[in-house]
Write a protein that holds these residues in place. Structure first.
Motif, PDB file in Angstrom:
ATOM      1  N   UNK A  53       0.813  -1.222   0.000  1.00 29.60           N
ATOM      2  CA  UNK A  53       0.000   0.000   0.000  1.00 29.60           C
ATOM      3  C   UNK A  53       0.847   1.274   0.000  1.00 29.60           C
ATOM      4  N   UNK A  54       2.114   1.176   0.360  1.00 29.13           N
ATOM      5  CA  UNK A  54       3.022   2.333   0.311  1.00 29.13           C
ATOM      6  C   UNK A  54       3.627   2.528  -1.076  1.00 29.13           C
ATOM      7  N   UNK A  55       3.404   1.559  -1.960  1.00 22.41           N
ATOM      8  CA  UNK A  55       3.950   1.653  -3.309  1.00 22.41           C
ATOM      9  C   UNK A  55       5.278   0.941  -3.486  1.00 22.41           C
ATOM     10  N   UNK A  56       5.779   0.284  -2.443  1.00 19.89           N
ATOM     11  CA  UNK A  56       7.024  -0.478  -2.553  1.00 19.89           C
ATOM     12  C   UNK A  56       6.770  -1.764  -3.329  1.00 19.89           C
ATOM     13  N   UNK A  99       6.488 -14.838   1.344  1.00 19.86           N
ATOM     14  CA  UNK A  99       5.139 -14.611   0.834  1.00 19.86           C
ATOM     15  C   UNK A  99       4.102 -14.933   1.912  1.00 19.86           C
ATOM     16  N   UNK A 100       3.140 -14.038   2.049  1.00 17.80           N
ATOM     17  CA  UNK A 100       2.034 -14.216   3.012  1.00 17.80           C
ATOM     18  C   UNK A 100       0.717 -14.292   2.235  1.00 17.80           C
ATOM     19  N   UNK A 101      -0.269 -14.944   2.821  1.00 14.23           N
ATOM     20  CA  UNK A 101      -1.562 -15.124   2.149  1.00 14.23           C
ATOM     21  C   UNK A 101      -2.197 -13.810   1.732  1.00 14.23           C
ATOM     22  N   UNK A 102      -2.101 -12.772   2.579  1.00 15.37           N
ATOM     23  CA  UNK A 102      -2.732 -11.484   2.257  1.00 15.37           C
ATOM     24  C   UNK A 102      -2.140 -10.829   0.998  1.00 15.37           C
ATOM     25  N   UNK A 103      -0.954 -11.213   0.612  1.00 13.59           N
ATOM     26  CA  UNK A 103      -0.305 -10.619  -0.566  1.00 13.59           C
ATOM     27  C   UNK A 103      -0.987 -11.051  -1.863  1.00 13.59           C
ATOM     28  N   UNK A 104      -1.677 -12.160  -1.829  1.00 14.71           N
ATOM     29  CA  UNK A 104      -2.326 -12.671  -3.025  1.00 14.71           C
ATOM     30  C   UNK A 104      -3.670 -12.029  -3.302  1.00 14.71           C
ATOM     31  N   UNK A 105      -4.105 -11.137  -2.420  1.00 13.78           N
ATOM     32  CA  UNK A 105      -5.438 -10.518  -2.571  1.00 13.78           C
ATOM     33  C   UNK A 105      -5.369  -9.153  -3.174  1.00 13.78           C
TER      34      UNK A 105
END
Length: 126
Positions: free
Chosen positions: A91-94, A120-126
């Motif tokens: 969300x910061x654009x990184x 990698x975390x599950x929330x990253x795939x959303x």
């Protein structure tokens, strides 16, 4: 009439069919393996090997799930940041680049180039 020649791999005399080239499947496999090593590696193999190496390096330096490592250390081990499988933008654009489940983000800290390593975390795939 039985033709006699020599095996392309072990040089033993061959008996049997006139078009026979090897004693057995082991000689055939060994010969073909040795011949393939003489060829220039295919692009696919170069990319695949680099991805495997990158993953191995990222995994070795990221035991806890998040770590910061100087870029020189990773690069000296053979890490190439140009080879990755996918990316994720927070969300910061990184933009984090991933080699399968191991990610990295390049940044400058105290005028030193470093990589933040993540998993990698599950929330990253959303």
């Amino acid at each position: 009439m039985i033709s006699q020649r020599t095996c392309l791999h072990c040089k033993k005399e061959l008996q049997g069919r006139s078009d026979k080239k090897y004693c057995d499947v082991h000689c055939k496999s060994s010969y073909q393996y040795e011949e393939s090593k003489k060829e220039e590696p295919r692009f696919y193999n170069k990319v695949d090997n680099q991805l495997k190496l990158n993953r191995k390096i990222l995994k070795a330096y990221n035991k806890a799930g998040k770590a910061t490592v100087r870029s020189k250390i990773l690069l000296d081990d053979g890490f190439d940041p140009n080879f990755f499988t996918h990316y994720w933008k927070n969300h910061k654009g990184n933009v984090y680049f991933f080699v399968y489940e191991y990610g990295f983000l390049k940044h400058i800290e105290n005028s030193k180039e470093k990589y933040v390593l993540v998993i990698w975390q599950d929330y990253m795939g959303k």
